[in-house]
Design an enzyme around this catalytic site. Structure first.
Site, mmCIF file in Angstrom:
data_model
loop_
_atom_site.group_PDB
_atom_site.id
_atom_site.type_symbol
_atom_site.label_atom_id
_atom_site.label_comp_id
_atom_site.label_asym_id
_atom_site.label_seq_id
_atom_site.Cartn_x
_atom_site.Cartn_y
_atom_site.Cartn_z
ATOM 1 N N HIS A 85 0.805 -1.225 0.000
ATOM 2 C CA HIS A 85 0.000 0.000 0.000
ATOM 3 C C HIS A 85 0.839 1.279 0.000
ATOM 4 O O HIS A 85 0.553 2.232 0.732
ATOM 5 C CB HIS A 85 -0.958 0.001 1.194
ATOM 6 N N HIS A 88 -9.685 1.919 0.209
ATOM 7 C CA HIS A 88 -9.558 0.881 1.231
ATOM 8 C C HIS A 88 -10.641 1.004 2.306
ATOM 9 O O HIS A 88 -10.352 0.917 3.496
ATOM 10 C CB HIS A 88 -8.151 0.944 1.849
ATOM 11 N N ASP A 133 -8.200 -12.987 1.476
ATOM 12 C CA ASP A 133 -7.340 -11.812 1.314
ATOM 13 C C ASP A 133 -6.631 -11.985 -0.032
ATOM 14 O O ASP A 133 -5.428 -12.173 -0.096
ATOM 15 C CB ASP A 133 -6.330 -11.737 2.474
ATOM 16 N N GLU A 144 -11.420 -3.911 -2.812
ATOM 17 C CA GLU A 144 -10.483 -2.939 -3.376
ATOM 18 C C GLU A 144 -10.307 -3.218 -4.860
ATOM 19 O O GLU A 144 -9.684 -4.198 -5.243
ATOM 20 C CB GLU A 144 -9.136 -3.059 -2.660
HETATM 21 C C1 BGC Z 1 -4.534 -6.403 2.328
HETATM 22 C C2 BGC Z 1 -4.315 -7.127 3.633
HETATM 23 C C3 BGC Z 1 -3.786 -6.143 4.613
HETATM 24 C C4 BGC Z 1 -4.752 -5.029 4.755
HETATM 25 C C5 BGC Z 1 -4.203 -3.981 5.669
HETATM 26 C C6 BGC Z 1 -5.498 -5.312 2.565
HETATM 27 O O1 BGC Z 1 -5.684 -4.592 1.398
HETATM 28 O O2 BGC Z 1 -4.986 -7.273 1.342
HETATM 29 O O3 BGC Z 1 -3.419 -8.189 3.486
HETATM 30 O O4 BGC Z 1 -3.538 -6.731 5.855
HETATM 31 O O5 BGC Z 1 -4.983 -4.431 3.507
HETATM 32 O O6 BGC Z 1 -5.163 -3.486 6.447
#
Ligand code: BGC
Length: 391
Positions: free
Chosen positions: A146, A220, A291, A356
């Site tokens: 991210h 997110h 995930d 997302e």
């Molecule tokens: C990811 C997760 C991550 C989370 C963080 C998500 O977009 O796929 O693996 O832990 O974001 O809050």
């Protein structure tokens, strides 16, 4: 941050007899002027808090003609709250987050934010582009996640109001400098949130660069269509995807596409999120549940239905439409009751889910995946719509 001063901002009368709104907005973060009552669509701008260096952060409250609201701050481009009606017309806040800026400054698993420059993971925090190897910040064990240590979710964006005939919004702009978190090129990113009269939260993403760079921007938001009163395992999810990208133990895609048919990853027909989340299936182990990135069934370009979520107790329905090729469905597996969010509510395991929209994780290292490289002269342009209804 740019020193440019925005000219007089939007000026629109949406209804006969409506009172006009005149607003002036500077990129330094000041907004003055405000709506006057009498029109259905509304934008209210208040101070959300101050950054440690004293910089003021704003909170936009967008209200549509149906009375739905979205509160959005220019810190992290975060959707702080989203009030949508249930089947009886009762409004509830259906996203997780904090009541104040301090909450977001202390600790947040990206609640409601725009993540970038690259949403999701880049394996080993490295990629090679045009013969040059770039090393990114590694903030998820050995991987980049991210956008790194200080991604787009942790910066203050320039902001201005957007008025349309059938929607109100906020346009957020951020200049990510050459070398930030290891990325090449000055990237100018613009994200426009619109709350429409059809109870949609529309997000338009735009970016340009002066050097080739990977870009993958996404929202997110952690949704809980009950209004945040219980975990999300009873929500029924449909994902318009016949395949997903399987991952290794560090949640980095292996590069293959795997069919969902006959596995707990199959959401082509709506199924409760909790129905198979604990199944004995290798792919569900790495992330402690769902995930993963699903590869969307698409026909050509343009907006296409990616996901539909129904919450049986309130009747709320959320559809996700996107121009993107993939979607990360994250079931809030890492929420563990250590975070107390809005209104003192403790966010227990799987209290929110994220959808997302995106290009696939680790694309800069996976030549077979659709490219995420933006070059000078090109425009990065994507749109995602979260559409709400109730039945
Ligand atoms: C990811 C997760 C991550 C989370 C963080 C998500 O977009 O796929 O693996 O832990 O974001 O809050």
């Amino acid at each position: 941050m740019s020193t440019r001063t925005w000219s007089w901002a939007a000026l629109v009368a949406v209804l006969v007899g409506a009172t006009m709104v005149l607003s002036s907005c500077k990129s330094s973060g000041q907004v003055s002027g405000k709506k006057v009552t009498g029109q259905a669509l509304d934008i209210d701008v208040t101070t959300f808090g101050k950054m440690p260096d004293g910089q003021e952060v704003k909170l936009y409250t967008l209200t549509n003609a149906k009375g739905a609201t979205a509160k959005i701050t220019n810190y992290g481009a975060i959707v702080v709250s989203l009030q949508m009606p249930d089947a009886k017309g009762k409004m509830d806040d259906i996203v997780l987050g904090y009541d104040d800026l301090d909450g977001y400054l202390k600790v947040t698993p990206y609640f409601g934010a725009i993540v970038g420059r690259y949403g999701n993971r880049i394996g080993g925090g490295k990629f090679t582009l045009d013969g040059v190897t770039y090393t990114l910040a590694t903030n998820d064990k050995t991987n980049h996640l991210h956008g790194g240590n200080k991604g787009f979710d942790k910066v203050v964006w320039d902001h201005r109001m957007v008025w349309k005939a059938d929607a109100v919004g906020v346009e957020l702009t951020y200049l990510s400098k050459d070398g930030e978190e290891g990325y090449p090129g000055n990237l100018k990113a613009t994200v426009t949130y619109l709350l429409t009269n059809k109870n949609e939260l529309q997000i338009d993403y735009l970016a340009t660069t002066d050097k080739a760079t990977p870009v993958n921007l996404t929202h997110h938001g952690y949704f809980n269509l009950t209004g945040g009163t219980r975990d999300i395992l009873g929500h029924e999810l449909m994902l318009n995807a016949d395949t997903f990208t399987p991952v290794d133990a560090g949640l980095i895609p292996t590069g293959e596409l795997q069919a969902v048919a006959g596995t707990p990853m199959d959401f082509t027909k709506a199924s409760p999120i909790g129905a198979r989340i604990e199944a004995d299936f290798e792919q569900l182990k790495a992330g402690g549940g769902y995930d993963h990135n699903w590869v969307l069934n698409r026909k050509g370009k343009g907006l296409s239905l990616a996901a539909k979520v129904t919450e049986p107790t309130t009747g709320r329905v959320m559809e996700v439409w996107t121009t993107e090729p993939g979607i990360q469905f994250y079931a809030g597996n890492f929420l563990d009751g250590t975070i107390t969010g809005k209104a003192g509510r403790v966010y227990q395991h799987r209290w929110g889910f994220c959808l997302e929209t995106q290009h696939f994780p680790d694309s800069p290292n996976k030549p077979s995946f659709p490219s995420t490289i933006l070059r000078p002269g090109e425009k990065y342009e994507t749109t995602t719509i979260y559409r709400f209804s109730a039945k």
